[in-house]
Scaffold this active site. Structure first.
Site, PDB file in Angstrom:
ATOM      1  CB  CYS A  14      53.846  38.007  33.759  1.00  0.00           C
ATOM      2  SG  CYS A  14      52.847  39.339  34.414  1.00  0.00           S
TER       3      CYS A  14
ATOM      4  CG  HIS B 202      57.190  41.449  34.452  1.00  0.00           C
ATOM      5  ND1 HIS B 202      55.939  40.951  34.743  1.00  0.00           N
ATOM      6  CD2 HIS B 202      58.052  40.811  35.286  1.00  0.00           C
ATOM      7  CE1 HIS B 202      56.049  40.045  35.696  1.00  0.00           C
ATOM      8  NE2 HIS B 202      57.322  39.944  36.042  1.00  0.00           N
TER       9      HIS B 202
ATOM     10  CG  HIS C  22      52.727  43.176  35.465  1.00  0.00           C
ATOM     11  ND1 HIS C  22      53.219  42.806  34.222  1.00  0.00           N
ATOM     12  CD2 HIS C  22      52.477  44.512  35.376  1.00  0.00           C
ATOM     13  CE1 HIS C  22      53.260  43.864  33.427  1.00  0.00           C
ATOM     14  NE2 HIS C  22      52.808  44.932  34.121  1.00  0.00           N
TER      15      HIS C  22
ATOM     16  CG  HIS D   6      47.930  45.030  39.910  1.00  0.00           C
ATOM     17  ND1 HIS D   6      48.872  44.053  40.132  1.00  0.00           N
ATOM     18  CD2 HIS D   6      46.951  44.826  40.812  1.00  0.00           C
ATOM     19  CE1 HIS D   6      48.469  43.275  41.124  1.00  0.00           C
ATOM     20  NE2 HIS D   6      47.303  43.727  41.563  1.00  0.00           N
TER      21      HIS D   6
HETATM   22  P1  AMP Z   1      46.072  41.669  43.612  1.00  0.00           P
HETATM   23  O1  AMP Z   1      45.468  40.783  44.670  1.00  0.00           O
HETATM   24  O2  AMP Z   1      46.221  43.091  44.072  1.00  0.00           O
HETATM   25  O3  AMP Z   1      47.342  41.085  43.046  1.00  0.00           O
HETATM   26  O4  AMP Z   1      44.999  41.749  42.481  1.00  0.00           O
HETATM   27  C1  AMP Z   1      45.020  41.040  41.290  1.00  0.00           C
HETATM   28  C2  AMP Z   1      43.734  41.376  40.589  1.00  0.00           C
HETATM   29  O5  AMP Z   1      43.827  40.937  39.267  1.00  0.00           O
HETATM   30  C3  AMP Z   1      42.493  40.721  41.215  1.00  0.00           C
HETATM   31  O6  AMP Z   1      41.558  41.721  41.601  1.00  0.00           O
HETATM   32  C4  AMP Z   1      41.949  39.852  40.079  1.00  0.00           C
HETATM   33  O7  AMP Z   1      40.545  39.820  40.026  1.00  0.00           O
HETATM   34  C5  AMP Z   1      42.553  40.516  38.854  1.00  0.00           C
HETATM   35  N1  AMP Z   1      42.721  39.616  37.716  1.00  0.00           N
HETATM   36  C6  AMP Z   1      43.335  38.412  37.699  1.00  0.00           C
HETATM   37  N2  AMP Z   1      43.305  37.894  36.464  1.00  0.00           N
HETATM   38  C7  AMP Z   1      42.667  38.783  35.673  1.00  0.00           C
HETATM   39  C8  AMP Z   1      42.312  38.828  34.298  1.00  0.00           C
HETATM   40  N3  AMP Z   1      42.615  37.837  33.462  1.00  0.00           N
HETATM   41  N4  AMP Z   1      41.653  39.901  33.834  1.00  0.00           N
HETATM   42  C9  AMP Z   1      41.335  40.920  34.655  1.00  0.00           C
HETATM   43  N5  AMP Z   1      41.644  40.945  35.965  1.00  0.00           N
HETATM   44  C10 AMP Z   1      42.300  39.897  36.474  1.00  0.00           C
HETATM   45 ZN    ZN Z   2      54.185  41.076  33.729  1.00  0.00          ZN
END
Ligand code: AMP
Ligand code: ZN
Length: 152
Positions: free
Chosen positions: A40, A82, A137, A139
Site C-alpha cells: 500500500c 491500514h 487506505h 484518508h
Molecule cells: P482518492 O482519489 O481520494 O483516493 O485520493 C488519493 C489522493 O492521494 C490523490 O489526491 C493523490 O494526489 C494523492 N496521492 C497519491 N500518491 C501520493 C503520494 N505519493 N504523496 C502524496 N499524495 C499522494
Molecule cells: Zn495502507
C-alpha cells in the site's frame, strides 16, 4: 574573570540531548500489532519508504501534503493502520476517527487556511469506486485557501 572551562563529559551530554531533540520528529512506526499492507502506497509513506511532505504525526495518525493539490492548502490525514475505507470502519475505530476530525481544523489553520467564516476548509473522504477512491487506505482530504481552486 576566568572563562569557564567546558568539560568533555558536559559536551557529550549536551550533544546527546541535542541528538535526541533532533530525532524527536523521526517517524514513529506503527505498533507491531497495527495492520499494515506492504504493497500500500500510504503504508509505505507512513513507514518512510516513500517520501512525503509531513504535516503531522503521532502514534496512530499521519498527515502529509497531497502530491496533486486541488487547492492552495491540500493535505491528507490518514490512520497509520491500514484501514481500507470508510466502508470498513468499526466501533473500535471511533476514538481514532474522532481524533482525526478534531485534528483537521487545527492543521488546516496551521497550513494556511484562513479562519471561519471568511476562510474555512473542506474535508472529503472518497469511498469505493463510485465514491472516487483511488488509494485504498482510508484518508481525509483537507482543502482550503483562497478560491478559485483547481477542483472541488
Ligand atoms: P482518492 O482519489 O481520494 O483516493 O485520493 C488519493 C489522493 O492521494 C490523490 O489526491 C493523490 O494526489 C494523492 N496521492 C497519491 N500518491 C501520493 C503520494 N505519493 N504523496 C502524496 N499524495 C499522494
Ligand atoms: Zn495502507
Amino acid at each position: 574573570m576566568k572563562p569557564a572551562k567546558i568539560k568533555l563529559a558536559d559536551l557529550a551530554r549536551h550533544r546527546l540531548a541535542r541528538h535526541r531533540e533532533e530525532r524527536s520528529d523521526v517517524a514513529t512506526y506503527p505498533k507491531p500489532t497495527m495492520h499494515t499492507d506492504p504493497n500500500c502506497i500510504f503504508c509505505k509513506i507512513v513507514a518512510g519508504k516513500i517520501p512525503s511532505k509531513k504535516v503531522y504525526e503521532d502514534e496512530e495518525i499521519f498527515a502529509f501534503h497531497d502530491i496533486n493539490p486541488w487547492a492552495p492548502v491540500h493535505f491528507l490525514i490518514i490512520p497509520k493502520a491500514h484501514i481500507l475505507s470508510m466502508a470498513h470502519v468499526e466501533p473500535e475505530h471511533e476514538a481514532l476517527l474522532g481524533r482525526i476530525l478534531l485534528l483537521a481544523p487545527r492543521l488546516a489553520l496551521e497550513q494556511g487556511a484562513r479562519p471561519y467564516p471568511e476562510g474555512g476548509f473542506r474535508i472529503v473522504t472518497n469511498t469505493g469506486a463510485e465514491g472516487g477512491q483511488e488509494v485504498h487506505h482510508l484518508h481525509f482530504h483537507v482543502m482550503g485557501g483562497p478560491r478559485p481552486w483547481l477542483r472541488g
